[in-house]
Design an enzyme around this catalytic site. Sequence first.
Site, short mmCIF file in Angstrom:
data_model
loop_
_atom_site.label_atom_id
_atom_site.label_comp_id
_atom_site.label_asym_id
_atom_site.label_seq_id
_atom_site.Cartn_x
_atom_site.Cartn_y
_atom_site.Cartn_z
NE ARG B 311 17.85 40.72 75.82
CZ ARG B 311 17.54 41.90 76.33
NH1 ARG B 311 16.46 42.04 77.09
NH2 ARG B 311 18.28 42.96 76.11
CD GLU B 728 13.03 42.14 72.23
OE1 GLU B 728 13.56 43.19 72.66
OE2 GLU B 728 13.67 41.12 72.00
#
Lengths: 165, 775
Positions: B311, B728
């Site tokens: 990621r 997030e």
Amino acid sequence: MSFSLTLTLNGAQRDIVLDDPRVTLLDLLRDRIGLPGTKKGCDRGQCGACTVLLNGKRVNACLALAVTLDGAEITTIEGLADGDTLHPVQDAFIEADGFQCGYCTPGQIMSAVGLIAEGRAGDDPERIREGMSGNICRCAAYHGITKAVQEATRRMDAATKGDAA
Amino acid sequence: MSVAKPLPHDAAPLHVTGQARYVDDIPLPVGALHLAFGLSTIARGRILSMDLEPVRSAPGVVCVMTSEDLPFANDVSPSAHDEPLLSDGSVHYVGQPLFLVAATSHMAARKAVRLAVVDYAEETPILTIEEALAADSRFEEGPRVYGRGDVPAALARAPRTVSGRFEIGGQEHFYLESQAAIALPQEGGDVIVGSSTQHPTEIQHKVAEALGVPMHSVRVETRRMGGGFGGKESQGNALAVACALVARATGRAASMRYDRDDDMVITGKRHDFRIDYAAGFDDDGRLLAVDVTHYTRCGWGMDLSLPVADRAMLHADNAYWIPEIRITSHRLKTNMQSATAFRGFGGPQGMIGMERIMDHVAHDLGLDPVELRRLNYYPSAQAVSEDASGGRISAKMKALTPYGQVVEDFDLHEMTEALLASSDYAGRKAAVAAWNAANPVIKKGIAFAPVKFGISFTLTHLNQAGALVHVYQDGSIHLNHGGTEMGQGLFQKVAQVAASRFGVGMEAVKITATDTAKVPNTSATAASSGSDLNGMAVKAACDTIRERMAAYLAQVYQADVTDVHFADGHVTVGTERMSFAEAAGKAYAGRISLSATGFYKTPKVDWDRIKGDGRPFFYFAYGASVTEVAIDTLTGENRILRADILHDAGASLNPALDIGQIEGAYVQGAGWLTTEELVWDDKGRLRTHAPSTYKIPACSDRPDVFNVALWDGENREDTIYRSKAVGEPPFMLGMSAYLALSDAVAACGAGYPALNAPATAEEIWRAIGGMGDEL
């Protein structure tokens, strides 16, 4: 050896017998009396999650030895509301969304009640933030917390003035 | 309709009265045992001998276990089966659990574990990036590489280049409620586990493996967590498994909660990163090529490090089209806590690497950093949708990420424009410059940062969710789904969806604890996916029941099914109108099933993580922030003076909860990059293992002026009520605090400040010292 003491907890007199002089007020509340509303965050006086009122002043329950509290008056989050009527600080925390996970909330609220009683912050946001800085909120709901303390201070002031008049 | 209303958290009245129960608040049966781990004191080596007799004979101790006492799997890893619950004789970090004690009280267990006498054959630990590279100590066979083009050639051709090294520290989760679990033994060897976890199914899976039973013998329940932030995605496994083992061995209930210091020493944290970078660009500031190398210390176990590092790579571009780019990622195995999930899951590290490059390039060219960013943005969603040219530098081509996904929903051009105006960026930038020209000691800085964050689990099969909904004959509704509540407000948002589907008030919906016996095979509540996945699954379940009720009522009242409507707590069938409760009662009497499951899987996602090619994300969430700071150049002390945020939550399911998430995430993100510093010594001991030495933001650290607004737009993809994930993405808005501090340091000299993160007072002071005396 056992130790006996008497204290007033949330308005009711309690006779306590301890088998160990090292039991903290926090462990007394949570593990021995069954009042788990007061939270254990760090157990070393650095996060504020365990804040209660001791003789009207805010303290970290994890740093207070229960055996030293004979004759003391203690208020925890469970004893703050008047029956079903919430304390103005409790109301304000709901309205201002002063939490996310809620774990620090009992400590925040008890600390706010103590701060307002100290009378040094008034409704000044900077002083409130400073005065509440001993209570960590990892979700960082600080905006709502500050707003709640401000609003509760105003309402309690207004109520006091109303009573006087 | 309940959706889109700014309702408070579902448990608000319980939180303010202390009645909200967390795992450690649940009353235990008489005879319950309390557990503690004995921890290693060296970072690497072998156990030569372990004398546990003093532990066994300590007051209150009922049971002591080592790895030899474990009948089945000795593993608590979520991935590679490389994390034994109790040491198998080898030691991999300071704080590794070696043995387990069950005693009559928490204190008795903690005192007893300290009496063990452990003799080790100590080996030299691998702690630094250099040591790990020299030893080729890594996960996977070598570095992963994503990208396109011939980057070395493009850099060589570029009119201008910058290069540098950026160190980015990790982060302790410091959920206020430390890790906790309880296990209650049941008949026939079954066990019920209560766990403060983001991933009940994983707990169930690991407990079943450890007990040697099928998953159906283990039931896990999670009502709420006192904060998670990723730290309870895999790190609760050890406690739950330990409790279950003790419950099985003794027949007594078992409870375990980590003391704060133990929690910080045992559990994993955010991955720290070193990023080496080189960027080539033209004289106008157009990026031509970028070469970044990520080095991350994963600690001793694999845990979730591969998807975290992936990621980071997938966010190395952040919001910018870079014609030729190479992203290299080294996942290093070190003798430290096993780094784990933390809000953003590698995305923040990859993204701030790119923002550091943009800042460096702007400084090199003397351009406004915002203008440089806008020049290099991906094309707007409109430009991409209208592009039919197919040309070589078409909008569609410039919307292509390094991993081949087309950015179809890019809103940052418009959001940037709006935020610059609302925050008076230009005026304040001039004021900061004027201040700095006049003041030699206190310097100010201001910075803008954009966020583009990919939404979906990159492990594609995790993008699924289930729900279970019952309507009772009195019209009350029981709601259950696989998501867990950790303060983000998921339960309330999903309940708003359920209330909206049935057209009833929120009081009709009972939110219930996450329970593996109600909804099986769930994914962790992670990757910001909670509302997206569970909201859709609940919608599907509600709609199934609603359709059954509608079909039945249409038949009873001889109406068309399209004439049955659920709204305002009532059901109308043609000209008939009845309360929802009456409708439920009639359906029950008519023998209609009023219970349904719902299921959802995210469409469109498909990619190859080895090649770094495809569509890992269903969509992107966007945000932008402007932060102004002041620093004291003599001490490095600093303050955030003001923060302005514009964030994209799509069509928000609950604006109050979303704004709370954004405010909290910004502060947590700024904490990561400013005050939160993890320090390990040369023996691998974590020296910052309590709030006394690890500084997380307090109320007084919040910006003095803090303006947060939601971007008015809806998700272009078909998500639940067109909302966007919000857990997030706003964490990375905190990047602008770091960039503003760097801007303030830049005012202390002519060079580019080599400011590392976290930019603590010491680090700022050090960076100022490196600027020379060109004031």
